[in-house]
Design a protein around this motif. Structure first.
Motif, PDB file in Angstrom:
ATOM      1  N   TYR A 667       0.139  -1.347   0.043  1.00 28.98           N
ATOM      2  CA  TYR A 667       0.250  -0.047  -0.062  1.00 28.98           C
ATOM      3  C   TYR A 667       0.766   1.470   0.059  1.00 28.98           C
ATOM      4  O   TYR A 667       0.692   2.027  -0.421  1.00 28.98           O
ATOM      5  N   PHE A 670       2.493   2.454  -3.487  1.00 28.07           N
ATOM      6  CA  PHE A 670       0.795   3.636  -4.488  1.00 28.07           C
ATOM      7  C   PHE A 670       1.361   5.279  -4.522  1.00 28.07           C
ATOM      8  O   PHE A 670       2.024   5.562  -4.687  1.00 28.07           O
ATOM      9  N   LYS A 677      -2.507   3.157  -8.849  1.00 26.47           N
ATOM     10  CA  LYS A 677      -3.907   3.207  -8.819  1.00 26.47           C
ATOM     11  C   LYS A 677      -4.766   2.697  -9.420  1.00 26.47           C
ATOM     12  O   LYS A 677      -4.925   3.436 -11.141  1.00 26.47           O
TER      13      LYS A 677
END
Length: 802
Positions: A667, A670, A677
Motif C-alpha cells: 500500500y 502506491f 492506482k
C-alpha cells in the motif's frame, strides 16, 4: 441462510495484542471499535491540566495510549498510517453498548479466567444475537469461558488465537467450544485465510492448542539439550536458525524478543495441565531459567536476557552472551561446525536434513537428538491436539516461521531413518506411524495432479488436504508442467493458457540467464499461450540485478560488454511491456532494484501486501539502469496532466530514487509511484497470489489484449528541471547532507529525469530516456567510489556511504 459479512468488529482490550489485532483488521478495510477499561486515577499530566476522572480524554486514556504506542512501533502493525482512521476508540463503561452494531467481538483482555468471564457477562447484555464472539486466549480452556452464557452466545463462541505480531505471523488458530456451531467454524476458517491472509488451523481445546504446545516443547527441549551437550547459546542459535529454515533469531534471540516470562508462563501451564504428557519432564524449567526469571533477565523488555547490549567506556557497542554455566555475560563466541560447512552448497533447506543428521561432530549429535525428540513428540500428539498431521506442520510454519513442519522434516530424512534415530535415543513413535508404513505409504505427504496429499490416520490412506484449490503451489507443478528451463528460470504451464516464469537464481537475482529465460517465456507465450505471470514462492521476489556480474565487468573495464548487458536488461523490461500477450508481475517480500523495475514494466502488478519494494540502486553508487529511471520520469510526466506544478511532481519522483525509498507494504508503494492506482492490486494472502495473478492475465486476454503502442509523448522539462535539481544537489553537498559521490550520482539522475539539457519542455520517446539512463549508468560504473560501494555490498549486504 444469508451470507455472513464482516464490516465492523469490536476488539476488547487494547494491549500489544489487542491493538495489533485492531490494526490488522483495519489493514483489510474493516471498521474497528477498540475498547479498554477506564483509568481509576489521574496521571501527573492530567492533574497539571486540571482534568477530572469524568473527562472523556481521561476515560479513554488507556486505549488511546495503547493504540498510539502500537502505531509508532517498529515493525509497523499497519500497512499504511492512513488506515488507522478505520479504528475508533472508547471505554468499557461509556461505549460498551456500541457492540450491538458490530459483526464480530474479539476479547483480548488479561489471561485470567475470572476477568474474561466478567467481560463476557457484560458483553452479552449488549451483544446482538447471531454476532460472532471469540477469545484470543493463548491457553485458557474455551469450555470454561462460555459456561453460564446463553445458547446463542455459546453457539457463536470459540477461541481465535492470533500470534504476535498479528500483521506478520500467519497462524490463526480456531478452537471450538462445546457448543460452537459448524457454520461458525467453517466461516472463521475461510475468513482467516481469504480475508486476514492467515493459515487457519482448527485445533482441539487442549492446553496451549497446537502451535504453542509444539513450539514450547521444541524450545524447552533445546533448553535441556544445551546443558546436556555442553553447548553455548551461540552454538544453539547457529544450529537452530536459517540453516534449518528457521528465523535468523533462532532460539535464544527469539526468546529474548518474545520475553522469557511469556515462555515460562506457557511452559508452566502445559506442565500443570498435561500430567499425562509422556515428555512432561521437559516442561520443567532448568535451574538457569529459574535464576534468570528471579534476576528479571527476561530479554529485550528488561534490557538483558540470553543476550545483552553493552556500551564500553570508549563508546563501543557490543552484544554480550550469557554463559549458562557461570550465568555471567561474556563477549560473543563464534560458532562453527564441520557438518554445517557441508550444507553450504545445498540451496534447498529440505535437502540439508539428511546431511545434518549424518554429521560426525557435535552438530550431527545435536540434530539426531533434538529431531528424534521432536518427531516422537508430534507423533504422540495425534489425536490429542488434532486428528490431522498436516495441521501441526501448518501451525509451526505459520506461527513460528519454520520453513518446514516436523512431519515434512521427517519425510525429508526418511520415515524409517527417523524411527532408527529415535530408537538410538531411547524413544519410539506412536503406533500409527508403523501402521502407515505397513499400509504402503512411505511418507507423510505425497503430490498428485498438482495437489498435496497427507496421510489420514483413521482411513490409513493418503487424502487430499482440503482448502488448497484456491492456491497454485509451484513446488507441486514444477516438474510436471515445465515448458522451459535454464539455470536461471523455470517456465511452468499454469493452465488455461497462462505461463509462469519462476526465478531460480540465488536470492532470485536477475542476471543473464534470468533475462534469457524471461525473453524465451514471452516468445513461447506469444506463439502458443494467452498470457504470462512472473512469480515465485521463495522468501523474496527478487533482490535486484546481479551486481556481482556488473562489478566484474566494470573492474575488467569491459565497457562494451557492460553496455550490451545493460541494454539487454532494458530491452527485456520493454519486452515485458510491449509484447502481444498480457504480462502480470506478482512481487512479494523484498522486491528491490531490478525486481522493482520488472514489476513496473508489467501490464499489471498483483502484489502481496507484505511487499517491500523500491529502487535502491543509489546504495551501490549507480542509478536504476534497467528502465527504472526512465519509468519514473514517464510516470511523473503522466502526472503533469493532473497537476499544474510540474517541477514539484518531478522532484517527488526524483527523491524516490535519490533517497532509495523502499515501501514497507504494497500500500505504501502506491505513494511512491511504484504501484499505480486503478491498475495494480494488492492481495493479503500470499498463498493465493499466483492464482489471482493468473486469473488477471486470463481476464486481460479474454477481454481482447492488444500490444500497446510504444510511447513517444513523454513530456520532459529540460534545462528548467535540470537547473532546479543541480542547485538542490549543490546545496545538499554544501550542507554535508550528501557525499561528493552522492552528489555526482544525483546529478546523473537529474540529467536523465530532466530529459537532458534541452532548452525547452519537449515530448520524447521511452527509447530516448533509456539511452540517457544507460549512458549515465555506464559512466558511474567507471567511478572508483562506485566500485567500492558495489564491493562493500557484495561483502556485507549493506550499502556504503563514501
Amino acid at each position: 441462510m444469508s451470507k455472513r459479512r464482516i464490516n465492523k468488529i469490536a476488539v476488547i482490550g487494547s494491549g500489544i495484542m489487542g491493538s495489533g489485532i485492531a490494526c490488522h483488521f483495519a489493514n483489510i478495510g474493516v471498521d474497528v471499535l477498540l475498547l479498554d477499561i477506564v483509568p481509576r486515577e489521574l496521571n501527573d499530566k492530567e492533574k497539571a491540566k486540571g482534568l477530572s476522572l469524568e473527562d472523556k480524554v481521561v476515560r479513554n486514556r488507556l486505549v488511546n495510549d495503547s493504540l498510539n504506542a502500537a502505531l509508532k512501533s517498529k515493525p509497523s502493525p499497519i500497512y499504511h498510517q492512513k488506515f488507522a482512521s478505520r479504528i475508533s476508540t472508547g471505554n468499557l463503561e461509556d461505549d460498551i453498548s456500541k457492540v450491538k452494531d458490530v459483526d464480530w467481538i474479539i476479547e483480548v483482555v488479561v489471561e485470567r479466567l475470572d476477568i474474561k468471564k466478567m467481560v463476557f457477562e457484560n458483553l452479552e447484555k449488549h451483544r446482538t444475537p447471531g454476532t460472532l464472539i471469540t477469545s484470543n486466549t493463548s491457553g485458557i480452556p474455551i469450555k470454561f469461558m462460555s459456561e453460564g452464557r446463553s445458547e446463542d452466545f455459546q453457539k457463536h463462541f470459540c477461541g481465535t488465537h492470533f500470534f504476535n505480531p498479528a500483521r506478520y505471523l500467519k497462524l490463526f488458530e480456531i478452537i471450538p467450544g462445546p457448543k460452537t456451531s459448524k457454520e461458525v467454524l467453517e466461516f472463521l476458517n475461510i475468513y482467516g485465510e481469504k480475508f486476514l491472509g492467515k493459515t487457519s488451523v482448527v485445533a482441539k481445546d487442549t492446553p496451549a492448542f497446537i502451535g504453542n504446545r509444539i513450539g514450547i516443547f521444541s524450545i524447552m527441549s533445546l533448553f535441556h539439550a544445551v546443558k546436556e551437550m555442553d553447548l553455548t547459546i551461540e552454538e544453539v542459535d547457529k544450529l537452530s536458525g536459517p540453516v534449518i529454515g528457521r528465523p535468523k533469531s533462532a532460539t535464544f534471540r527469539t526468546v529474548d524478543v518474545v520475553g522469557l516470562d511469556t515462555l515460562v508462563h506457557v511452559a508452566n501451564g502445559i506442565a500443570e495441565n498435561c500430567k499425562d504428557d509422556e515428555r512432561l519432564e521437559l516442561f520443567k524449567l532448568p535451574d538457569f531459567i529459574n535464576t534468570m526469571v528471579e534476576n528479571k533477565w527476561l530479554g529485550s523488555k528488561t534490557g538483558q536476557g540470553f543476550y545483552k547490549k553493552n556500551v564500553s567506556s570508549d563508546g563501543k557497542k557490543e552484544i554480550l552472551s550469557l554463559d549458562l554455566n557461570t550465568l555471567e555475560y561474556r563477549s560473543a563466541q563464534k560458532a562453527k561446525f564441520a557438518t554445517l560447512e557441508l550444507t553450504k552448497t545445498i540451496d534447498k533447506v529440505a535437502d540439508r536434513f539428511k546431511v545434518l543428521v549424518a554429521g560426525k561432530d557435535k552438530a550431527g549429535e545435536f540434530y539426531r537428538k533434538t529431531l528424534s525428540s521432536l518427531f516422537a513428540y508430534v507423533s504422540h500428539r495425534i489425536p490429542e491436539i488434532t486428528d490431522e498431521l498436516y495441521k501441526i506442520d501448518d501451525a509451526m510454519k505459520a506461527g513460528f516461521g519454520w520453513e518446514h513442519g516436523p512431519f515434512q522434516i521427517w519425510d525429508a530424512i526418511g520415515v524409517e531413518e527417523g524411527i532408527k534415530m529415535m530408537k538410538a535415543e531411547g524413544l519410539a513413535p506412536a503406533t500409527w506411524v508403523s501402521e502407515m508404513l505397513s499400509s504402503g505409504s512411505s511418507g507423510f505427504y505425497s503430490v498428485k495432479d498438482g495437489s498435496t496429499y497427507a496421510y489420514d490416520i483413521p482411513k490409513k490412506s493418503q487424502e487430499k488436504i482440503p482448502g488448497q484449490d484456491a492456491f497454485i503451489i509451484l513446488d507441486n507443478i514444477r516438474k510436471s508442467n515445465e515448458v522451459y528451463k535454464n539455470s536461471g528460470v523455470v517456465v511452468e504451464d499454469l493452465g488455461d493458457g497462462i505461463l509462469n516464469v519462476e526465478f531460480q537464481s540465488k536470492m532470485n537475482t536477475i542476471g543473464g540467464d534470468v533475462l534469457t529465460g524471461l525473453n524465451k517465456a514471452i516468445d513461447i507465450a506469444e506463439k502458443d499461450f494467452d498470457g504470462l505471470v512472473v512469480g515465485n514462492q521463495a522468501a523474496n521476489f527478487s533482490v535486484g540485478a546481479n551486481i556481482g556480474m556488473i562489478f566484474m565487468m566494470a573492474v575488467e573495464q569491459e565497457y562494451d560488454e557492460l553496455n550490451m548487458a545493460i541494454k539487454y536488461f532494458q530491452d527485456s523490461m520493454m519486452r515485458m511491456r510491449y509484447s502481444s500477450i498480457p504480462t502480470v508481475s506478482a512481487p512479494h517480500g523484498m522486491t528491490l532494484g531490478g525486481g522493482c523495475e520488472l514489476s513496473m514494466h508489467a501490464d499489471k502488478v498483483v502484489a502481496a501486501a507484505e511487499t517491500y519494494i523500491g529502487l535502491v540502486e543509489f546504495g551501490v553508487g549507480v542509478i536504476p539502469g534497467g528502465g527504472g529511471s526512465k519509468e519514473m520520469a514517464l510516470r511523473a510526466a503522466d502526472t503533469f496532466k493532473k497537476n499544474d506544478i510540474e517541477l514539484n511532481v518531478l522532484q517527488e519522483y526524483f527523491l524516490t530514487i535519490g533517497m532509495a525509498k523502499v515501501a514497507t507494504s504494497a500500500y505504501e508503494a502506491f505513494d511512491l509511484g511504484v504501484l499505480q492506482k486503478g491498475k495494480d492490486i494488492v492481495v493479503v494472502n500470499k498463498d493465493r497470489q499466483i492464482g489471482i495473478a493468473k486469473s488477471h492475465a486470463k481476464l486481460m486476454a479474454e477481454q481482447g489484449y492488444t500490444k500497446p503502442v510504444k510511447r513517444k509523448d513523454i513530456k520532459v522539462l529540460g534545462k528548467q528541471a535540470l537547473g532546479m535539481f543541480l542547485v538542490g544537489t549543490d546545496a545538499m553537498e554544501d550542507s554535508n547532507y550528501i557525499s561528493a559521490h552522492d552528489h555526482k550520482i544525483a546529478n546523473k539522475l537529474a540529467y536523465v529525469m530532466a530529459g537532458g539539457d534541452l532548452s525547452e519542455p519537449t515530448l520524447v520517446s521511452e527509447q530516448y530516456l533509456l539511452d540517457l539512463e544507460r549512458e549515465a549508468f555506464l559512466s558511474l560504473c567507471t567511478e572508483r567510489k562506485t566500485l567500492e560501494r558495489i564491493q562493500h555490498m557484495l561483502k556485507t549486504g549493506k550499502p556504503l556511504r563514501n
